[in-house]
Design an enzyme around this catalytic site. Structure first.
Site, PDB file in Angstrom:
ATOM      1  N   GLU A   1      48.035   6.656  45.360  1.00 58.23           N
ATOM      2  CA  GLU A   1      46.985   6.547  44.353  1.00 58.23           C
ATOM      3  C   GLU A   1      47.130   5.371  43.399  1.00 58.23           C
ATOM      4  O   GLU A   1      46.142   4.892  42.866  1.00 58.23           O
ATOM      5  CB  GLU A   1      46.930   7.855  43.540  1.00 58.23           C
ATOM      6  CG  GLU A   1      46.548   9.092  44.346  1.00 58.23           C
ATOM      7  CD  GLU A   1      45.147   8.996  44.912  1.00 58.23           C
ATOM      8  OE1 GLU A   1      44.260   8.450  44.219  1.00 58.23           O
ATOM      9  OE2 GLU A   1      44.923   9.451  46.049  1.00 58.23           O
TER      10      GLU A   1
ATOM     11  N   SER B   1      35.784  73.608  37.615  1.00 52.68           N
ATOM     12  CA  SER B   1      36.896  74.519  37.328  1.00 52.68           C
ATOM     13  C   SER B   1      38.162  73.823  36.857  1.00 52.68           C
ATOM     14  O   SER B   1      39.136  74.503  36.521  1.00 52.68           O
ATOM     15  CB  SER B   1      37.206  75.356  38.563  1.00 52.68           C
ATOM     16  OG  SER B   1      36.120  76.208  38.869  1.00 52.68           O
TER      17      SER B   1
END
Length: 831
Positions: free
Chosen positions: A211, A490
């Site tokens: 780069e 229940s």
């Protein structure tokens, strides 16, 4: 005639003439400046003025850019997401853990199997023996260094733990926790920050070779590179080469937009110069490696080499090999173009090019390059996605963060959230749910899909180990475990029976309840007649058996005798924070709760009467490891030891001889499991909540449209619960009777003491002094058939509105026992 001379009327001129010599006749007068020369002078002055003004303007603009640059670059450079971790697995000899479970834990931690331990994050596996090179990790209470250990297993247990390095043999080793989620900042960018010293040198050299080869020589802008690029582009007739330095790329990515314009390029160059003026090359390189864009994961942008190494290769940066580094650097020019998952051929070609450049620059040998070229791309099959694999658990974590921590503390970047999630329990819970649901659907012979939710907790400390809120385990949507509120049926009954058992002079586990005839309640002009599940009546039944068989009629009578408002008080003590209205229907579960809320209620039963707030978070630290202050979590004793022991005994009876007998058939009696089934009207909701000595699980099965499923608690939720518990390391529920509890043999036919040889006698615990004094004859019986009820049998009427306010309950130590609880209940309402 001569003219007379004119007198001199200008004496000053005369003096001037006398003082100065007379001009010679051959002297010429000075010429005037030329026109063009004057024009050039004017232009020169204008250009000089413009230059000076431009210099001043440029200076002022650069001062402005310098302020912008330094303010942002020296402050908080990046918004880093909070990292969410599971519990760390703690290894010690004798622990219930097998080789397959450790192998899965290592897989979740992204350890690599190898032939030798050549670095952290590697393990060697031979049969029931593992050699592991553990990574270090900084916990909230101290750092664990990297170390090498050997782990041996036998008979589903860890039997040996030895050190393979210079350290002493450990008694306990804490592995690093699995990172299973991240909570992102608003811009949905993610990164794993790395320091300059953590970046492999070969990666730095490769990056510069590809780069910016003059990175260490230029001052932010490379004039020679610009000229070289211009010539190359001119020859090609198009843009084939760029001249941006690493510094310029950092400026473009970090400070500027992606706009293509001359103004942006000028700003880029100026800011690159300023960046190089203020900061060192290493600081710039570190920032570049953390900022560079390297891909997209749905709505999450992947920034920086630290995150990219995990996203593409499923390993930390320090563990990358040469072929990984070459591919990663090659992708910088075009993350989408060279995406190894979408375009593997392009990625291979790009990687080969980078390896050739590395050889050309003398970074590696030709032999190393050829070996690396033959390696596969080695990209993980599935990316380490920012979308968590456990979305249901993460939903609970987010909810508790807002409940337990101050908002301003949670706005800090880079938080580390250490949770109670057990990945092994979470995954086995999800697999159990997805395995059983299709079986239930086949039995129902219907095309509609069932949904389900499950919560698993540690009964000893209230830690939430697993949360499943959808049969699609990875769907990040509606969470039925946390957000869905369904009638619990229940499941409410143990709270009613516990309330009764706190009246030892009135109720014991052997007290006979009336289940012989119906109750008809009229409220607001509507009749409500509770019925038993089997549509039968069972005469007089012991309180413990009434709970075990989940009889509705006897339960409603008991609840009305106690007063509904007292049952609500018990529910609040058990941990239910929701508003509840004291209507009789509450006694049969007309209360909408989420599975997490049910788990909170049942954890109080399982802990023996201690209300321990369920927690999914162990600790939250800042990015620097400092723990955040949280709101206190109080552990309270809300049920006395005696009644707590009795109600657990009654819930064990549910498993031994009640509606959950399938659990006894599967696990036997040694574990002493306790629990309760729950079914709502028309079989819309199927529930089961049950626990062993160390694990509590709550399961709900139903439909999102609230239509009937045809499943009861025993036929729907219980099979899922059994599959979940079958994969857990369960400890027996061994209760030590409190000092004020005694066990007496009881004849279940009449609730009296049973003598020797009394058939069907049951050992039943009692609070001291509450056991029956009379002995059973062991030959008598009581009628279990139900007589035909008359119109006046237990019928109470209430006219007018149903928005009544019940009177306050009577003191517990003076409450008389009623012979007509239904009538008493409504008479109190009408008084």
């Amino acid at each position: 005639m001569t003219k007379p001379k004119r007198p001199n009327t200008h004496p000053e001129r005369n003096r001037q003439s006398a003082a100065s010599p007379r001009r010679k006749t051959n002297d010429r007068p000075r010429s005037r400046p030329g026109f063009f020369k004057g024009l050039l002078s004017l232009i020169g002055f204008g250009l000089l003025s413009l230059f000076m003004l431009g210099t001043l303007a440029l200076g002022a603009y650069m001062v402005h850019l310098d302020g912008v640059l330094r303010e942002k670059f020296e402050g908080k450079r990046w918004s880093v997401p909070a990292r969410v971790y599971a519990r760390p697995l703690e290894l010690f000899p004798g622990m219930p853990l097998n080789a397959d479970e450790l192998s899965r834990e290592l897989e979740l931690l992204r350890y690599r199997e190898a032939q030798r331990l050549d670095g952290p994050g590697v393990f060697v596996h031979h049969d029931n023996e593992f050699d592991v090179f553990l990574r270090g990790f900084a916990f909230w209470d101290g750092a664990e260094p990297p170390r090498q250990i050997r782990v041996k297993f036998e008979d589903q247990k860890l039997t040996e733990l030895t050190s393979l390095d210079s350290q002493e043999n450990p008694f306990l080793v804490r592995m690093e926790p699995t990172e299973f989620a991240a909570i992102y900042p608003a811009q949905h960018e993610d990164r794993v920050l790395v320091r300059r010293s953590e970046i492999p040198p070969v990666l730095v050299d490769t990056l510069i070779a590809m780069e910016d080869r003059t990175f260490y020589d230029h001052f932010g802008v490379d004039p020679k590179g610009i000229v070289r690029a211009m010539m190359a582009n001119f020859k090609a007739g198009k843009a084939v080469q760029g001249a941006s330095t690493l510094t310029q790329q950092l400026v473009k990515n970090y400070f500027l937009s992606s706009e293509r314009s001359l103004r942006r390029k000028i700003n880029e160059a100026l800011m690159a110069l300023l960046l190089e003026w203020h900061y060192t090359k290493d600081e710039i390189l570190e920032a570049y490696c953390n900022e560079i864009y390297l891909g997209q994961d749905g709505g999450r942008a992947v920034h920086g080499i630290g995150l990219a190494s995990r996203f593409y290769f499923d390993r930390p940066l320090a563990e990358l090999d040469l072929h990984h580094i070459a591919l990663l650097v090659g992708m910088i020019r075009g993350p989408s173009q060279y995406d190894p998952r979408r375009f593997p051929e392009r990625a291979l070609q790009r990687r080969a090019l980078v390896l050739d450049v590395m050889v050309e620059r003398g970074l590696i040998s030709q032999e190393d390059a050829e070996i690396a070229k033959k390696m596969p791309l080695d990209v993980s099959a599935e990316p380490a996605s920012g979308v968590t694999r456990y979305p249901s658990f993460l939903r609970l974590v987010k909810q508790q963060l807002t409940e337990h921590y101050q908002k301003e503390d949670l706005e800090s970047d880079g938080l580390q959230i250490f949770t109670t999630l057990d990945p092994l329990v979470q995954e086995s819970t999800g697999k159990a749910l997805t395995k059983v649901l299709p079986t239930l659907e086949k039995k129902r012979r219907r095309t509609d899909l069932l949904q389900s939710a499950a919560v698993v907790t540690n009964t000893q400390n209230g830690e939430v180990l697993a949360v499943v809120g959808d049969r699609d385990l990875h769907r990040d949507g509606f969470n039925r475990a946390v957000d869905a509120r369904r009638a619990i049926g229940s499941l409410i009954k143990p709270a009613i029976y516990l309330t009764a058992l706190e009246y030892p002079t009135e109720y014991t586990l052997a007290t006979l309840l009336d289940d012989s005839r119906p109750i008809v309640l009229t409220q607001g002009g509507k009749r409500w007649t509770p019925k038993n599940y089997d549509h039968r009546y069972h005469g007089r039944v012991m309180l413990r058996d009434s709970l075990a068989k989940s009889y509705n009629v006897s339960t409603v009578r008991l609840g009305l005798d106690l007063d509904v408002i007292q049952v609500i008080d018990t529910l609040k003590r058990l941990g239910i924070k929701r508003e509840m209205k004291p209507y009789p229907a509450l006694l049969l579960g007309a209360l909408d709760l989420s599975p997490v809320e049910v788990a909170q209620m049942y954890s109080t039963f399982a802990s023996g009467g201690y209300q321990i707030p369920l927690r999914a978070i162990r600790e939250v630290t800042t990015a620097y490891g400092k723990p955040l202050q949280r709101y206190p979590l109080d552990v309270k004793t809300v049920v006395a030891p005696g009644p707590a022991y009795l109600i657990i005994n009654a819930m064990q009876r549910v498993v031994q001889a009640g509606t959950a007998v399938a659990a006894r058939k599967k696990f036997g009696t040694d574990l002493g499991l306790a629990g309760k089934t729950g079914t709502t009207d028309d079989y819309r909701d199927s529930w089961f909540a049950g626990f062993s000595g160390n694990r509590l699980a709550v399961v709900w099965v139903g439909r999102d449209d609230n239509k009937p499923t045809g499943l009861s608690g025993a036929t729907g939720a219980l099979p899922v619960w059994l599959a979940i518990m079958d994969n857990l390391n369960l400890q027996p529920l061994e209760l030590e009777p409190p000092p004020d509890v005694e066990t007496v043999s009881i004849d279940p036919r009449n609730g009296l003491r049973a003598g020797r040889g009394c058939p069907g006698a049951q050992p039943i615990p009692f609070l001291a002094g509450s056991a029956p004094g009379r002995n059973s004859s062991c030959g008598s019986s009581y009628a279990r058939s139900s007589p035909k009820p008359s119109d006046s049998d237990y019928v109470a009427n209430q006219g007018g509105t149903s928005n009544y306010q019940p009177p306050p309950p009577a003191p517990r130590d003076s409450k008389p026992r009623s012979s007509d609880p239904v009538g008493d209940f409504f008479r109190k309402l009408l008084d």
